[in-house]
Design a protein around this motif. Structure first.
Motif, PDB file in Angstrom:
ATOM      1  N   UNK A   1       0.685  -1.076   0.003  1.00 55.34           N
ATOM      2  CA  UNK A   1       0.039  -0.098   0.042  1.00 55.34           C
ATOM      3  C   UNK A   1       0.823   1.381  -0.150  1.00 55.34           C
ATOM      4  N   UNK A   2       1.951   1.386   1.115  1.00 48.10           N
ATOM      5  CA  UNK A   2       2.497   2.636   0.798  1.00 48.10           C
ATOM      6  C   UNK A   2       3.856   2.591   0.495  1.00 48.10           C
ATOM      7  N   UNK A   3       4.392   1.441   0.046  1.00 48.45           N
ATOM      8  CA  UNK A   3       5.860   1.563  -0.460  1.00 48.45           C
ATOM      9  C   UNK A   3       6.131   2.290  -1.835  1.00 48.45           C
TER      10      UNK A   3
ATOM     11  N   UNK B   1      -1.500  11.001  -2.461  1.00 48.70           N
ATOM     12  CA  UNK B   1      -2.651  10.866  -1.471  1.00 48.70           C
ATOM     13  C   UNK B   1      -3.758  10.171  -1.696  1.00 48.70           C
ATOM     14  N   UNK B   2      -4.167  10.018  -2.874  1.00 49.95           N
ATOM     15  CA  UNK B   2      -5.300   9.109  -3.060  1.00 49.95           C
ATOM     16  C   UNK B   2      -5.005   7.673  -2.669  1.00 49.95           C
ATOM     17  N   UNK B   3      -3.950   7.380  -3.073  1.00 50.20           N
ATOM     18  CA  UNK B   3      -3.455   5.837  -2.722  1.00 50.20           C
ATOM     19  C   UNK B   3      -3.708   5.435  -1.080  1.00 50.20           C
ATOM     20  N   UNK B   4      -2.812   6.636  -0.429  1.00 52.07           N
ATOM     21  CA  UNK B   4      -2.961   6.568   1.065  1.00 52.07           C
ATOM     22  C   UNK B   4      -4.409   6.700   1.596  1.00 52.07           C
ATOM     23  N   UNK B   5      -4.878   7.477   1.080  1.00 51.20           N
ATOM     24  CA  UNK B   5      -6.239   7.817   1.745  1.00 51.20           C
ATOM     25  C   UNK B   5      -7.275   6.622   1.424  1.00 51.20           C
ATOM     26  N   UNK B   6      -7.080   5.931   0.390  1.00 51.27           N
ATOM     27  CA  UNK B   6      -7.984   4.887   0.078  1.00 51.27           C
ATOM     28  C   UNK B   6      -7.638   3.567   0.963  1.00 51.27           C
ATOM     29  N   UNK B   7      -6.578   3.555   1.447  1.00 52.76           N
ATOM     30  CA  UNK B   7      -5.954   2.189   2.075  1.00 52.76           C
ATOM     31  C   UNK B   7      -6.122   2.599   3.694  1.00 52.76           C
ATOM     32  N   UNK B   8      -6.281   3.693   3.965  1.00 54.90           N
ATOM     33  CA  UNK B   8      -6.113   4.220   5.777  1.00 54.90           C
ATOM     34  C   UNK B   8      -6.944   3.178   6.530  1.00 54.90           C
TER      35      UNK B   8
END
Length: 355
Positions: A220-222, A235-242
């Motif tokens: 997710x974050x790497x 930002x969209x990637x991190x928010x989606x998996x938060x």
């Protein structure tokens, strides 16, 4: 033993200066006289986590100890430019995993560039340049036509062409650091630039080229932490998996749906958030994992099973402490750490979309 430089490692709710000193001392206590930094004494060393711990020592001003760690890598690099995946307690004559993982091998470039930025030691860079070149060439021999990097070579040398998103994202950062070293030495590496751009394109645009490991928080974050995914996409990637991965006040799950938060993944997410300019959320994550701190050693437990309220495994790992110190150093403005993870002094490679 000199007192570590820890004033920039003070962070409210995370580390006092006394606690920072204790954590650095805990890392130094695990390091062997020959420079090896195993997970903990009696366990194995792997080259990636060894390097992360060395970077944490540099962030604390323990440059001689960090230099010994890189000297260990230089002495024990294999003829093909790689290292074995694991060594018993850092004993080079006792490898316990004869596989040679690509991201483990590449990460030496990140550590070498970080140490150089911390010390300005040109002689060190001269000594380590052949090590970095051999490591990068070994890794790029595993690059696939689509840009992704094959996971490893088996003990008999057989290449494993399946690619891991986390591993390739880490390699993306490592290749950029290798390019920065080449630029500093005025030795251009156009093939590395092309390979880096092709890898970044695969990470950003072609998830199907990687094994499906999306249950793991690192996938997710790497891509963001490794610098391939930036800006609004990050930002969209991190928010989606938060909500999927973050457990409020406890940290970050290693893998869903398991009720297990881990210090290493939590601290790496905090560093990722800092890279994105979200220092407030980064601080909250770092504060949330202080329940993993062992007050006696200054080190951190690997993880916590929150359904059972159990520390598991019962391991105080150098890489967990190292990831925390690096995240704190970034938030505290340590210039070498900020430069390596923000990408502010790293070449980007050639994007095939632009060619």
């Amino acid at each position: 033993m000199t007192a570590p430089r820890t004033e920039h490692l003070v962070l409210p709710g995370v580390l006092t200066e006394q606690q920072a000193r204790a954590t650095v001392a805990g890392l130094l206590a695990v390091q062997r006289a020959d420079g090896a930094i195993p997970w903990f004494r009696g366990h194995h060393l792997d080259p990636w986590d060894h390097t992360e711990a060395a970077m944490a020592l540099d962030a604390a001003g323990e440059h001689e100890a960090a230099a010994r760690a890189y000297a260990w890598l230089a002495r024990h690099q294999l003829p093909d430019g790689s290292w074995y995946a694991a060594y018993a307690d850092g004993e080079a004559e006792e490898p316990t995993d004869l596989g040679r993982e690509s991201n483990f091998t590449a990460y030496v470039a990140v550590g070498v560039w970080h140490h150089y930025l911390a010390t300005g030691d040109d002689a060190f860079l001269d000594r380590m340049w052949p090590v970095v070149v051999a490591a990068v060439e070994h890794v790029l021999a595993l690059q696939q036509p689509g840009g992704q990097i094959g996971w490893k070579r088996e003990a008999d040398g057989t290449p494993v062409t399946d690619a891991l998103l986390t591993g390739s994202s880490s390699i993306h950062q490592a290749l950029r650091c290798a390019l920065a070293i080449a630029e500093q030495r005025e030795e251009p590496q156009p093939d590395w630039e092309l390979a880096t751009g092709l890898l970044a394109h695969a990470i950003r645009r072609h998830p199907e080229r990687f094994l499906d490991k999306n249950r793991y928080s690192m996938d997710w974050y790497y891509p963001v932490l490794g610098g391939a995914v930036t800006g609004a996409e990050a930002k969209a990637r991190i928010d989606e998996g938060w909500d999927r991965f973050v457990v409020p006040k406890l940290g970050v799950r290693c893998v869903v749906p398991n009720p297990w938060v881990t210090g290493g993944e939590s601290c790496e997410l905090a560093l990722t958030l800092w890279v994105m300019g979200e220092s407030d959320r980064a601080l909250e994550i770092l504060q949330s994992v202080q329940h993993l701190r062992d007050t006696e050693s200054g080190l951190y437990w690997t993880g916590y099973v929150f359904e059972d309220e159990a520390i598991w495994p019962r391991e105080l790992t150098t890489w967990t402490a190292g990831s925390l110190l690096l995240a704190v150093a970034a938030l505290g403005g340590d210039e070498p750490t900020c430069a390596v993870f923000s990408g502010s002094r790293l070449p980007a490679g050639v994007d095939p979309e632009c060619c």
